[in-house]
Design a protein around this motif. Structure first.
Motif, short mmCIF file in Angstrom:
data_model
loop_
_atom_site.label_atom_id
_atom_site.label_comp_id
_atom_site.label_asym_id
_atom_site.label_seq_id
_atom_site.Cartn_x
_atom_site.Cartn_y
_atom_site.Cartn_z
N GLN A 8 105.53 37.35 53.12
CA GLN A 8 105.64 36.00 52.56
C GLN A 8 104.37 35.60 51.82
OE1 GLN A 8 108.28 33.60 52.82
NE2 GLN A 8 109.33 35.50 53.24
N SER A 9 103.21 36.14 52.27
CA SER A 9 101.95 35.65 51.72
C SER A 9 101.77 36.06 50.26
CB SER A 9 100.76 36.13 52.55
OG SER A 9 100.70 37.52 52.44
N GLU A 10 102.39 37.15 49.81
CA GLU A 10 102.31 37.50 48.40
C GLU A 10 103.71 37.53 47.81
OE1 GLU A 10 100.86 41.38 46.51
OE2 GLU A 10 99.13 40.04 46.46
N LEU A 11 104.04 36.48 47.08
CA LEU A 11 105.39 36.39 46.53
C LEU A 11 105.49 37.19 45.25
CD1 LEU A 11 106.22 32.61 47.09
CD2 LEU A 11 106.78 34.54 48.54
N ARG A 12 106.64 37.85 45.07
CA ARG A 12 106.86 38.61 43.84
C ARG A 12 107.55 37.68 42.84
NH1 ARG A 12 110.68 42.42 46.57
NH2 ARG A 12 110.98 40.44 47.59
N ILE A 13 106.90 37.52 41.71
CA ILE A 13 107.40 36.59 40.70
C ILE A 13 107.91 37.37 39.51
CG2 ILE A 13 106.82 34.56 39.28
CD1 ILE A 13 106.13 34.04 42.21
N THR A 14 109.13 37.06 39.10
CA THR A 14 109.63 37.68 37.88
C THR A 14 109.58 36.65 36.74
OG1 THR A 14 111.48 38.82 36.83
CG2 THR A 14 112.07 37.18 38.47
N THR A 15 109.26 37.13 35.57
CA THR A 15 109.20 36.23 34.41
C THR A 15 109.57 37.00 33.15
OG1 THR A 15 107.88 34.55 33.28
CG2 THR A 15 106.73 36.55 33.89
N PHE B 62 100.36 29.79 48.43
CA PHE B 62 100.83 31.19 48.53
C PHE B 62 100.15 32.04 47.46
CE2 PHE B 62 104.15 29.18 45.77
CZ PHE B 62 104.11 30.03 44.68
N LYS B 63 100.11 33.34 47.75
CA LYS B 63 99.56 34.28 46.76
C LYS B 63 100.76 34.87 46.02
CE LYS B 63 95.26 35.59 48.98
NZ LYS B 63 95.42 35.58 50.45
N TYR B 64 100.52 35.41 44.84
CA TYR B 64 101.67 35.94 44.10
C TYR B 64 101.27 37.11 43.22
CZ TYR B 64 99.55 32.91 40.56
OH TYR B 64 98.67 32.29 39.72
N LYS B 65 102.31 37.83 42.83
CA LYS B 65 102.13 38.98 41.94
C LYS B 65 103.24 38.87 40.90
CE LYS B 65 101.10 43.85 42.42
NZ LYS B 65 102.08 44.71 41.95
N VAL B 66 102.83 38.83 39.63
CA VAL B 66 103.83 38.60 38.58
C VAL B 66 104.23 39.92 37.93
CG1 VAL B 66 104.31 37.30 36.46
CG2 VAL B 66 102.73 36.36 38.14
N HIS B 67 105.51 40.08 37.66
CA HIS B 67 105.97 41.21 36.85
C HIS B 67 106.99 40.70 35.83
CE1 HIS B 67 109.15 41.19 40.01
NE2 HIS B 67 109.93 41.50 38.97
N LEU B 68 107.12 41.47 34.73
CA LEU B 68 108.09 41.09 33.70
C LEU B 68 109.46 41.63 34.07
CD1 LEU B 68 105.98 41.75 30.47
CD2 LEU B 68 106.46 39.55 31.55
#
Ligand code: GLU
Length: 465
Positions: free
Chosen positions: A23-30, A61-67
């Motif tokens: 949960q602490s690093e959410l995966r973000i799609t954009t 929260f922490k996050y990591k973005v990917h396309l």
């Protein structure tokens, strides 16, 4: 027994631990779309990235973005499968989708969506020159109606001043008894038009007063002509533009301009699901002609190439218009909608995201981010080409008024000085001579009577002889 309880406790502890770490690093799609998400070196920047960082700060929260892998927003196929960012969230490949992702009923059923962070609608993007109709009176567009009225009044006023000065000034009309006045009102009107078209229509004024009026009128005419021509060449502003395609009905009615929207988008879904016959016709045409585009950039590029109308969301189209000055957006906006953050269906984070978005909106943060990323590079051009209003030329009108007043005053002074010397010569009062002069100069049919009086002594002499 104690050992079993110990093992279970350790197992439970580790389970919680893994959950929290996930949960602490959410995966973000954009998705890449200016100005929401744009590449900056190895990083990403833009409105959505700023929004993400603000929301992450608030919800901690922490996050990591990917396309998004397939480069789509999200469309449901006939088997009920979703593609694009919505698909990634549905399949659990991403925890959140932060992008200009439209909140629709179908998506709301598949994923959880927050309160919208931006409102928009659907409109049309076209190249200016193919969207313009050439109006019959386009040549009048450089000036507003008030300015044209002001110019006509200035012209008539100047001509009347020319005529008055030509009568009053003794240097212009020294022998009112015998001479004809060359600067009649019709000639003054003609003379002033001559200056306005840079054509000298002689004879020119001889008196100093007349020349002062003449100079102010020439100056006025020059400035007016310069403003007219500079504004005429650039008067194709969106405000003055007469769009041939004003809305979706015009677009549906014609088959000269090709049109399309983004494939796998909510805009396409809007036209597909609509019962409105105009929108259905548009959808059928787009399907038939395979005119859908894959990215927003492709839509803008095709619109810039010409003969293509890109149907998309107004906030994005407005940005394209701001960036590319040869593009224009139709006035009609339909299907109002909002952009939301998508999360896994039923996730408790949706409520927190909505609260964070509302807080950011109430604090003016969203408006600030919008102004930051929607800065236009075309605004100056737009300001330059609007129709000129009288207040823009007020200085010139004032100079002309000053010139006319000065000219009239000088003419009166010239007449006063002549009346004074005549009064001294003829030993009459100054006022009497001045009244005589004025009545002589302003009586009706001066030409005929002047000529008659000039002829009278000659006739008398002939009779005598
Ligand atoms: N925002 C749209 C979506 O979520 C994509 C752009 C469009 O429809 O024009 O699908």
């Amino acid at each position: 027994m104690l050992f079993v309880f110990f093992l279970w406790s350790v197992g439970f502890f580790f389970k919680i631990g893994t959950c929290t770490a996930a949960q602490s690093e959410l995966r973000i799609t954009t998705i890449l779309q200016e100005p929401y998400t744009m590449p900056k070196g190895s990083q990403l920047e833009g409105f959505c990235m700023d929004l993400l960082s603000e929301v992450a700060k608030k919800l901690d929260f922490k996050y990591k973005v990917h396309l998004v892998k397939d480069g789509s927003y999200g469309r449901q196929d006939d088997n009920g499968r979703w593609n694009g960012m919505v698909g990634e969230v549905v399949r659990g490949e991403a925890d959140l989708a932060i992008a200009p992702l439209t909140l629709t009923a179908a998506r709301e059923k598949a994923v959880g969506m927050s309160k919208p962070f931006m409102q928009t609608g659907i409109s049309i993007l076209l190249r200016k020159d193919i969207s313009e109709g050439t109006g019959f009176f386009d040549f009048l567009t450089p000036f507003s109606a008030e300015t044209w009225i002001g110019i006509i009044i200035a012209y008539l006023g100047t001509a009347v001043c020319f005529a008055i000065v030509a009568r009053v000034s003794p240097s212009e009309w020294s022998q009112p008894q015998s001479e004809q006045n060359t600067f009649s009102l019709p000639h003054s009107l003609w003379y002033a038009v001559g200056a306005l078209t840079l054509q000298g229509a002689g004879p020119h004024p001889r008196a100093f007063s007349g020349r002062v009026i003449c100079c102010s009128w020439w100056l006025f005419a020059m400035v007016i002509l310069a403003c007219y021509f500079s504004n005429l060449s650039s008067s194709k502003s969106p405000e003055s533009t007469q769009l041939n395609v004003k809305g979706f009905e015009d677009l549906a009615k014609q088959d000269v301009i090709e049109y399309g929207c983004l494939s796998a988008s909510s805009t396409l879904a809007f036209f597909k699901n609509s019962d409105n016959p105009v929108y259905r016709r548009i959808f059928e045409h787009m399907e038939r002609s395979k005119s859908l585009v894959l990215t927003m950039d492709e839509g803008i590029r095709r619109a810039k190439e010409g003969n293509f109308a890109f149907i998309g969301e107004s906030v994005s189209l407005d940005l394209a218009v701001a960036r590319h000055c040869d593009l224009v957006r139709a006035h009609e906006v339909v299907g109002m909608r909002g952009y939301s953050i998508a999360a896994t269906l039923g996730s408790p984070i949706i409520k927190n995201l909505s609260v964070a978005i509302l807080q950011l909106s109430e604090a003016g943060e969203l408006a600030y981010l919008q102004s930051k990323w929607w800065a236009s590079s075309c605004l100056e051009d737009k300001a330059k080409v609007t129709a000129l209003h009288p207040h823009s030329l007020k200085g010139m009108f004032a100079v002309l008024a000053l010139g006319l007043t000065l000219g009239m005053l000088l003419a009166v002074l010239e007449l006063a000085s002549r009346s004074r010397s005549r009064a001294e010569e003829e030993k009459k009062s100054f006022c009497r001579v001045l009244t005589e002069e004025l009545s002589l100069r302003f009586r009706k049919n001066d030409n005929n009577s002047a000529t008659k009086r000039a002829q009278e002594p000659a006739e008398k002499e002939t009779e005598k002889a």
